[in-house]
Design an enzyme around this catalytic site. Sequence first.
Site, mmCIF file in Angstrom:
data_model
loop_
_atom_site.group_PDB
_atom_site.id
_atom_site.type_symbol
_atom_site.label_atom_id
_atom_site.label_comp_id
_atom_site.label_asym_id
_atom_site.label_seq_id
_atom_site.Cartn_x
_atom_site.Cartn_y
_atom_site.Cartn_z
ATOM 1 N N PHE A 104 12.701 21.342 -15.258
ATOM 2 C CA PHE A 104 14.066 21.739 -14.898
ATOM 3 C C PHE A 104 14.316 21.715 -13.396
ATOM 4 C CE2 PHE A 104 13.034 24.055 -18.895
ATOM 5 C CZ PHE A 104 13.842 23.323 -19.744
ATOM 6 N N ARG B 148 24.616 17.784 -2.508
ATOM 7 C CA ARG B 148 25.114 17.523 -3.855
ATOM 8 C C ARG B 148 26.159 18.554 -4.269
ATOM 9 N NH1 ARG B 148 24.044 14.282 -8.541
ATOM 10 N NH2 ARG B 148 22.514 13.039 -7.414
ATOM 11 N N ARG C 77 18.154 21.821 -12.368
ATOM 12 C CA ARG C 77 19.106 21.054 -13.177
ATOM 13 C C ARG C 77 20.525 21.055 -12.602
ATOM 14 N NH1 ARG C 77 18.337 21.524 -19.675
ATOM 15 N NH2 ARG C 77 18.798 19.352 -20.182
ATOM 16 N N PHE D 227 21.038 20.335 -9.399
ATOM 17 C CA PHE D 227 20.651 20.114 -8.006
ATOM 18 C C PHE D 227 21.793 20.428 -7.030
ATOM 19 C CE2 PHE D 227 18.870 17.446 -4.526
ATOM 20 C CZ PHE D 227 17.529 17.718 -4.651
ATOM 21 N N ALA E 215 17.068 14.021 -10.727
ATOM 22 C CA ALA E 215 18.395 13.428 -10.588
ATOM 23 C C ALA E 215 18.830 12.731 -11.880
ATOM 24 C CB ALA E 215 18.453 12.468 -9.403
ATOM 25 N N GLU F 163 20.951 16.188 -16.601
ATOM 26 C CA GLU F 163 21.620 17.293 -15.915
ATOM 27 C C GLU F 163 23.106 17.467 -16.233
ATOM 28 O OE1 GLU F 163 20.063 15.461 -12.273
ATOM 29 O OE2 GLU F 163 19.803 17.506 -11.548
HETATM 30 N N1 MTE Z 1 14.926 18.730 -20.639
HETATM 31 C C1 MTE Z 1 13.822 19.413 -21.001
HETATM 32 N N2 MTE Z 1 13.565 19.578 -22.314
HETATM 33 N N3 MTE Z 1 12.971 19.953 -20.082
HETATM 34 C C2 MTE Z 1 13.213 19.824 -18.737
HETATM 35 O O1 MTE Z 1 12.429 20.300 -17.913
HETATM 36 N N4 MTE Z 1 14.698 18.925 -16.991
HETATM 37 C C3 MTE Z 1 16.064 18.496 -16.662
HETATM 38 C C4 MTE Z 1 16.550 17.429 -17.639
HETATM 39 N N5 MTE Z 1 16.295 17.834 -18.998
HETATM 40 C C5 MTE Z 1 14.381 19.103 -18.319
HETATM 41 C C6 MTE Z 1 15.199 18.546 -19.336
HETATM 42 C C7 MTE Z 1 16.217 17.984 -15.313
HETATM 43 S S1 MTE Z 1 16.407 19.069 -14.043
HETATM 44 C C8 MTE Z 1 16.266 16.648 -15.050
HETATM 45 S S2 MTE Z 1 16.545 16.062 -13.495
HETATM 46 C C9 MTE Z 1 16.057 15.648 -16.112
HETATM 47 O O2 MTE Z 1 15.822 16.235 -17.369
HETATM 48 C C10 MTE Z 1 14.884 14.774 -15.723
HETATM 49 O O3 MTE Z 1 14.561 13.847 -16.685
HETATM 50 P P1 MTE Z 1 15.354 12.467 -16.873
HETATM 51 O O4 MTE Z 1 15.620 11.905 -15.532
HETATM 52 O O5 MTE Z 1 14.406 11.650 -17.656
HETATM 53 O O6 MTE Z 1 16.599 12.803 -17.605
HETATM 54 MO MO1 MOS Z 2 16.280 17.801 -11.885
HETATM 55 S S1 MOS Z 2 17.023 19.400 -10.813
HETATM 56 O O1 MOS Z 2 16.891 16.669 -10.666
HETATM 57 O O2 MOS Z 2 14.620 17.933 -11.512
#
Ligand code: MTE
Ligand code: MOS
Length: 772
Positions: A228, A310, A342, A344, A511, A713
């Site tokens: 997250f 952001r 999440r 950012f 991101a 996000e």
């Molecule tokens: N979903 C789950 N289950 N666990 C996580 O830690 N992190 C979020 C989002 N969804 C997260 C999540 C965050 S902060 C981001 S930036 C994106 O997943 C990162 O993964 P992606 O770029 O593959 O979407």
């Molecule tokens: Mo997600 S806050 O960009 O890891």
Amino acid sequence: MSVGTSRLHDSAVKHVTGQAIYTDDIPEPHGTLVGYLAQSKWAHARITRIDLAAVRTYPGVVGVFAAADIPGVNDVGPVLKGDIIFADSLVEYAGQALFLVVAADMKTARAAAKQAVVEAEELPALITIEQALAADSHLLPTETMKRGDAPAALTKAPQRLSGRVALGGQDHFYLEGQVSLAVPGEDGAVLVHCSTQHPSEVQHLVARALAIPDALVTVEVRRMGGGFGGKETQASLFAAAAALAATTLKRAVKVRLDRDDDMVMTGKRHDFLIDYDVGFDAAGTIQGLKLMLASRCGFSPDLSGAINDRAMFHADNCYFLEDVEVVSYRLKTHTVSNTAFRGFGGPQGMFAIELVLDEIARHLKLDPLAVREANLYGSSPRDTTPYGQTVEDNIAPEIIAELADWADYGRRRAEIAAFNASSPVLKKGLALTPVKFGISFTTTFLNQAGALIHIYTDGSIQLNHGGTEMGQGLFIKVAQVVATEFGVPLEQVRITATTTDKVPNTSATAASSGADLNGKAAQAAAIELRGRLAGVAAAEFGVAVEAITFKDGRVFGGDKSLSFGELAKKAHFNRVSLSAAGYYRTPKIWFDRATFSGRPFYYYAYGAAVAEVLVDTLTGEYKMTRADLLHDVGDSLNPTIDLGQVEGAFIQGAGWLTSEELVYDGKGQLRTHAPSTYKIPTAGDMPPVFNVKLVQNRPNREDTIYRSKAVGEPPFMLGIAVYQALRDAVASVAPNGLLPRFDAPATPERVLMAMEAVRAELPMSAPKVAAQ
Ligand code: MTE
Ligand code: MOS
């Protein structure tokens, strides 16, 4: 075709049966030790003495490490320096690491740590945003984003409102806390199993701390139990501590934080103080806006620069702001360094503008939805953001209209007014809020990725890329891309752990761009290999290369075919390499910091939510009774995974603005460092009516991987609808239309106090009048 189908998360069964291997589940090498980090009890103090003699001689202690024991740089700052591994002369937050005690078990290490003599001269500490503002305590330079002439527009505007709201932070509360297991190798090398979103950065920072080349450090992560954003930079300190001990003691060392230590020692979502001054006309159209976004960054820069940028980039959300001035203060406080979470910073900026629009609507006694619609981006010239990017893909108006219709917004608005008029104690609230979220790292160079694919001679495929899996379903999506390119069943693609020795120099999985970047990189590798295989098949079948097709695990040409495995074997016999690396960088994006303008985002992702709440006006307690979400993912790579992301993000966003409250006392001690005092949403907080839909037939207009859009996000910010619904409910008890003002999170206490404030003019027992 695998892409576009709802495939189960590759680890779904392993997750629910406990068979998924997280860092702490990896079988430990013989003689593995554990490390405990001793922490500062002061928020701000000059250390006058650290005597660790009694710690070192404590029975069972194998090693003790402090600042002087670090051979390289005592700093794991990701962008700018400042994230000290072990404090030696100055401590700048309560919980800051002082030294590491290594023993066979945690009980011994903790008990030994207590034997330390640490003396310090306490210094005045700045804890809150207000204190930091008053003291002019800036961590980073103030940024301003400006278009037109906001002060003049404000003066001219027929109506004007101003206000201040405090917006709380948020703990990540990943189920798996921070953990690193460092295993020493030959020649000073070290392998670090680390729960991190950014293995390459951990590798580089561990190498700097140990004063060894990057090439001696390997960082590997198969999966995280949630990140997250909390593991984008924050894993490095624990990884460095474990690696330092492991390479010195020549034993494997694990550093794993328990929940309390994790909450105290690691950064959170930035809390903000927001001041607004808005001018508007009778229809609620914004004519001028001044926003102040002040955030608590904590003691070090970490990612605060980009996060606050952001926030500024999202202070427009879906709305055209012609004369606007956004000032962003990045404040230094003596608290833990706040970090990515999440969205950012985006959620904080978006919260501000959604609040402003709701204030305008209530002031004008208009439906907030109508005011939102009046301000949406439209056709030129109402299509450029304050930072100069043209909104080319604006589907917010259609999404809002479709959702309002699907969720029956108009009818329910009337029903709720009738309900509130006849219900003296319980009141309902309703709100619809949209989301527009920019996709790409705003630091342009980060938008690149690599992948590595091996095909073995039996036709099985091993896939590796720089992205990390934290539950979001990135690995299955990228595997679907590769399976589709090769025309093989998904099961033929073996997903492997992210490791810096297969794909180097990667960006964080952050991101929301994991699938965009790594999907494209893996596709490039797959296309390269498919080309080579097609050449072999064409020669074998005696047809042109163009006539070769890959389908159902077979390769066809003319009237002949081979299984994918048979072809792989033939390629090997023909001395054709079955391994390829792929690379991708996002096109079209740029940004000029000096003028705060450019095209920082490749595209935008959209969504909208309707939330309904029921509030007990005697206690302030409430529940979310219904939510309807409509979210845009372009052409989905995997609809089930995407729906899961939308639902989870919305609930997490709602938690941020309702029950999750971080409380620091005057001494800078975090008083909410466990689930007993810090409340994330539970299964019982799910709305009983929860309708979630992905926008259909809206492929990404940019050339993203199979025209999909990032999903991680953006739906987090759908949670803003819940806060706005609570405002709506509170407003229903305001006899004279006083604005329903309360800070976030909207805990029951805050909701109750806000209701008390708006109805203060009337005896509390006058429900007939209160229910206007
Ligand atoms: N979903 C789950 N289950 N666990 C996580 O830690 N992190 C979020 C989002 N969804 C997260 C999540 C965050 S902060 C981001 S930036 C994106 O997943 C990162 O993964 P992606 O770029 O593959 O979407
Ligand atoms: Mo997600 S806050 O960009 O890891």
